[in-house]
Motif scaffolding. Sequence first.
Motif, PDB file in Angstrom:
ATOM      1  N   LEU A  65       0.868  -1.072   0.014  1.00 43.29           N
ATOM      2  CA  LEU A  65       0.165   0.174  -0.003  1.00 43.29           C
ATOM      3  C   LEU A  65       0.817   1.357   0.106  1.00 43.29           C
ATOM      4  O   LEU A  65       0.235   2.381  -0.228  1.00 43.29           O
ATOM      5  CB  LEU A  65      -1.148   0.052   1.267  1.00 43.29           C
ATOM      6  N   MET A  66       2.309   1.115   0.121  1.00 41.61           N
ATOM      7  CA  MET A  66       3.029   2.516   0.512  1.00 41.61           C
ATOM      8  C   MET A  66       3.029   2.938  -0.949  1.00 41.61           C
ATOM      9  O   MET A  66       3.625   4.189  -1.293  1.00 41.61           O
ATOM     10  CB  MET A  66       4.491   2.129   0.923  1.00 41.61           C
ATOM     11  N   VAL A  67       2.864   1.979  -2.036  1.00 43.40           N
ATOM     12  CA  VAL A  67       2.944   2.976  -3.387  1.00 43.40           C
ATOM     13  C   VAL A  67       1.875   4.041  -3.728  1.00 43.40           C
ATOM     14  O   VAL A  67       1.882   4.695  -4.563  1.00 43.40           O
ATOM     15  CB  VAL A  67       2.648   1.957  -4.660  1.00 43.40           C
ATOM     16  N   TYR A  68       0.814   3.935  -2.761  1.00 46.84           N
ATOM     17  CA  TYR A  68      -0.363   5.046  -2.795  1.00 46.84           C
ATOM     18  C   TYR A  68       0.002   6.076  -1.871  1.00 46.84           C
ATOM     19  O   TYR A  68      -0.881   7.034  -1.653  1.00 46.84           O
ATOM     20  CB  TYR A  68      -1.640   4.529  -2.511  1.00 46.84           C
ATOM     21  N   PHE A  69       1.184   6.289  -1.128  1.00 51.53           N
ATOM     22  CA  PHE A  69       1.466   7.218  -0.173  1.00 51.53           C
ATOM     23  C   PHE A  69       2.260   8.345  -0.814  1.00 51.53           C
ATOM     24  O   PHE A  69       3.249   8.244  -1.112  1.00 51.53           O
ATOM     25  CB  PHE A  69       2.330   6.496   1.072  1.00 51.53           C
ATOM     26  N   TYR A  70       1.640   9.297  -0.727  1.00 48.05           N
ATOM     27  CA  TYR A  70       2.245  10.541  -1.587  1.00 48.05           C
ATOM     28  C   TYR A  70       2.528  11.800  -0.895  1.00 48.05           C
ATOM     29  O   TYR A  70       3.217  12.752  -1.196  1.00 48.05           O
ATOM     30  CB  TYR A  70       1.401  11.357  -2.657  1.00 48.05           C
ATOM     31  N   ASP A  71       2.019  11.713   0.735  1.00 44.57           N
ATOM     32  CA  ASP A  71       1.910  12.857   1.547  1.00 44.57           C
ATOM     33  C   ASP A  71       3.526  13.483   1.662  1.00 44.57           C
ATOM     34  O   ASP A  71       3.473  14.694   2.136  1.00 44.57           O
ATOM     35  CB  ASP A  71       1.413  12.514   2.802  1.00 44.57           C
ATOM     36  N   ASP A  72       4.496  12.742   1.974  1.00 36.93           N
ATOM     37  CA  ASP A  72       5.585  13.089   2.579  1.00 36.93           C
ATOM     38  C   ASP A  72       6.837  12.163   1.938  1.00 36.93           C
ATOM     39  O   ASP A  72       6.814  11.079   2.299  1.00 36.93           O
ATOM     40  CB  ASP A  72       5.548  12.842   3.899  1.00 36.93           C
ATOM     41  N   GLN A  73       7.297  12.847   0.867  1.00 39.42           N
ATOM     42  CA  GLN A  73       8.500  11.883   0.184  1.00 39.42           C
ATOM     43  C   GLN A  73       9.497  11.287   1.228  1.00 39.42           C
ATOM     44  O   GLN A  73       9.897  10.062   1.181  1.00 39.42           O
ATOM     45  CB  GLN A  73       9.292  12.946  -0.788  1.00 39.42           C
ATOM     46  N   ALA A  74       9.990  12.268   2.309  1.00 40.70           N
ATOM     47  CA  ALA A  74      11.019  11.468   2.952  1.00 40.70           C
ATOM     48  C   ALA A  74      10.408  10.301   3.784  1.00 40.70           C
ATOM     49  O   ALA A  74      11.201   9.393   4.003  1.00 40.70           O
ATOM     50  CB  ALA A  74      11.523  12.733   3.893  1.00 40.70           C
ATOM     51  N   LEU A  75       9.196  10.415   4.245  1.00 36.94           N
ATOM     52  CA  LEU A  75       8.658   9.438   4.971  1.00 36.94           C
ATOM     53  C   LEU A  75       8.282   8.208   4.156  1.00 36.94           C
ATOM     54  O   LEU A  75       8.560   6.871   4.524  1.00 36.94           O
ATOM     55  CB  LEU A  75       7.428   9.878   5.610  1.00 36.94           C
ATOM     56  N   SER A  76       8.026   8.370   2.827  1.00 36.77           N
ATOM     57  CA  SER A  76       7.877   7.319   1.752  1.00 36.77           C
ATOM     58  C   SER A  76       9.014   6.549   1.691  1.00 36.77           C
ATOM     59  O   SER A  76       9.099   5.335   1.428  1.00 36.77           O
ATOM     60  CB  SER A  76       7.380   8.009   0.752  1.00 36.77           C
TER      61      SER A  76
END
Length: 175
Positions: A65-76
């Motif tokens: 599911l992390m492929v859908y995480f766009y909020d925070d590049q560093a955290l991604s």
Amino acid sequence: MSNIKQTVKFFSPLSITTYPSHEYGECGAGDLPEELSPSEAVYYMDEILSAIEKEKLPSEGDRGLMVYFYDDQALSEKIYSLHPTVEEWNGKLWGVMVAEVYGELTEAETDKLLDFAVGQMSDGWGEGFEQRPIKTDDGEIFVSFWNSDHFFIKPERELKQENEQNFNEQTMGGM
């Protein structure tokens, strides 16, 4: 950033509804759904795990599911992957979000991850998952990762420590 990956798990209660089948394995229109308890749900763990496996998309790859995480590049970059699953703990079946993380997450990073995970459980991944029947020998079940009356999501360590404290208070109390 540390290049050592560690696994962090977040537990939440599941809501599992069953439509018991009749003689011919057909659900009648008048059938009322029944809520399964977390202890009864353990019995269907294999079917649920296999249904979760079928939900995985090739485009998600190892990251889930992390492929859908766009909020925070560093955290991604810090959180390598996030995968939903179920686990038995203490005789009950739990919804679990398994994250692979480089280094330690700060409290703020954990909060961001949990906001994202809950969004995935309620609207993203989980919304599709809870609408698909899972066939069992006893009829169909529907599994929701967030729709429980007492929803929460907690780090595994926190959940298990609280349980231990409650257990110790109950067994030691009143002596």
